[in-house]
Scaffold this active site. Structure first.
Site, PDB file in Angstrom:
ATOM      1  N   CYS A  30      -2.668  -2.973  84.535  1.00  9.70           N
ATOM      2  CA  CYS A  30      -3.338  -3.656  85.647  1.00  9.70           C
ATOM      3  C   CYS A  30      -3.036  -2.938  86.961  1.00  9.70           C
ATOM      4  CB  CYS A  30      -2.944  -5.137  85.656  1.00  9.70           C
ATOM      5  SG  CYS A  30      -4.114  -6.151  86.579  1.00  9.70           S
ATOM      6  N   HIS A  35      -3.600  -7.068  79.822  1.00  3.05           N
ATOM      7  CA  HIS A  35      -2.148  -7.263  79.848  1.00  3.05           C
ATOM      8  C   HIS A  35      -1.566  -7.449  78.444  1.00  3.05           C
ATOM      9  CE1 HIS A  35      -1.464  -7.880  84.212  1.00  3.05           C
ATOM     10  NE2 HIS A  35      -2.725  -8.281  84.211  1.00  3.05           N
ATOM     11  N   GLU A  90       1.485  -7.280  77.637  1.00  4.30           N
ATOM     12  CA  GLU A  90       2.771  -7.983  77.744  1.00  4.30           C
ATOM     13  C   GLU A  90       2.588  -9.495  77.809  1.00  4.30           C
ATOM     14  OE1 GLU A  90       1.231  -6.635  80.195  1.00  4.30           O
ATOM     15  OE2 GLU A  90       1.551  -7.781  82.037  1.00  4.30           O
TER      16      GLU A  90
END
Lengths: 84, 218
Positions: free
Chosen positions: B87, B195, B197
């Protein structure tokens, strides 16, 4: 010494903000606007020792992203008080 | 496996990234402040997390990409250390010039926060070896400036060298050729808008981000 730097999107790069402004103008019943492109104006106050080449370096290294943006540098003529 | 998370003022996915790295590798990553000028020695992986570094002033990632620590990150990339930018991290990598192109305002000007369906276009990278080609994955996106732009020549080069790693299955932000993530030519620097994560724990809605960390750290 006053310096103005105009940062604009390159031709062919989509400008969603310009488009939104265009639509807003139309919704306010302003007709005859063919296109809108939004950019940035950055004003610097620099010592007289700073050269145009120095300012170009500032633009290339930080102030503009030359992948998507062009810049124009306008240096104020202190004696005349005009921009040139 | 020694990893690091670079933290800028305005980073907000740095701790999510740390949790993902620790969950998969068992080791806590080093949290490195952007103002430091040296990285811990012996790093295998450097991550640049999501967020709004410096409030997105000037351009997303512009100020962060000129931080003190960045010279060390570039030097590590040149030595072959793996770099993952997610990002805002992807935006920073393009601003540094470690990856080509730029991330512009989403074409519909809206901030997009939702799960995105992705294709893993290249499973032969050190970041994606645990994914299966042609199996769609679902990973959250949360961005305002995710519209990947590069000139036609650059896009053709990226495609011909298999550097497009992730693609949106549907156009969500106007990205050229639906590009969601790219890798550098050497294969050690990956930038992506989605994302991974945020997709490592089923209780949070999915685990399609896990294979990325398992590929890197496994």
């Amino acid at each position: 010494m006053k310096v103005r730097i105009f940062v604009t999107l390159k031709d062919g790069v989509l400008d969603p903000q310009g488009k939104a402004i265009h639509h807003a103008l139309e919704s306010l019943d302003f007709s005859g606007v063919n296109d809108v492109r939004a950019g940035k104006l950055i004003e610097l106050d620099v010592d007289a020792s700073v050269s145009r080449a120095d300012i170009e370096k500032m633009c290339d290294k930080l102030l503009a992203n030359t992948v998507i943006e062009n810049y124009e540098i306008e240096i104020a003529d202190a004696a005349q008080g005009t921009m040139g | 496996m020694q990893s690091a998370v670079i933290v800028f003022p305005g980073s907000n996915c740095d701790r999510d990234m740390a949790v993902a790295l620790e969950t998969v590798s068992g080791n806590k990553p080093h949290m490195v402040w952007h103002g430091d000028s040296e990285l811990p020695s012996g790093l295998d992986l450097i991550t640049i997390p999501g967020g709004f570094s410096y409030g997105d002033y000037l351009r997303s990632g512009a100020m962060a990409s000129r931080s003190n620590i960045i010279n060390s990150v570039v030097e590590a990339a040149q030595r072959g250390v793996k770099i993952l930018g997610v990002c805002n991290g992807f935006q920073i990598l393009t601003e540094i010039g470690l990856l080509p192109g730029a991330l512009m305002r989403n074409s519909n000007i809206n901030f997009i926060c939702r799960d995105a369906e992705l294709d893993v276009s290249n499973c032969n990278t050190i970041f994606t070896s645990r994914y299966t080609q042609n199996t769609p994955i679902s990973v959250p996106v949360a961005h305002h400036d995710g519209n990947f732009f590069a000139d036609a020549n650059t896009l053709d080069e990226l495609e011909s060298r298999n550097q497009v790693v992730f693609r949106y299955r549907n156009d969500i932000n106007g990205s050229s050729r639906n590009i969601a993530g790219i890798i550098n030519e050497a294969g050690n620097v990956l930038g992506m808008m989605p994302h991974p994560e945020r997709a490592i724990d089923g209780k949070h809605g999915g685990t399609d981000g896990l294979p990325l960390f398992e590929s890197l750290l496994g």
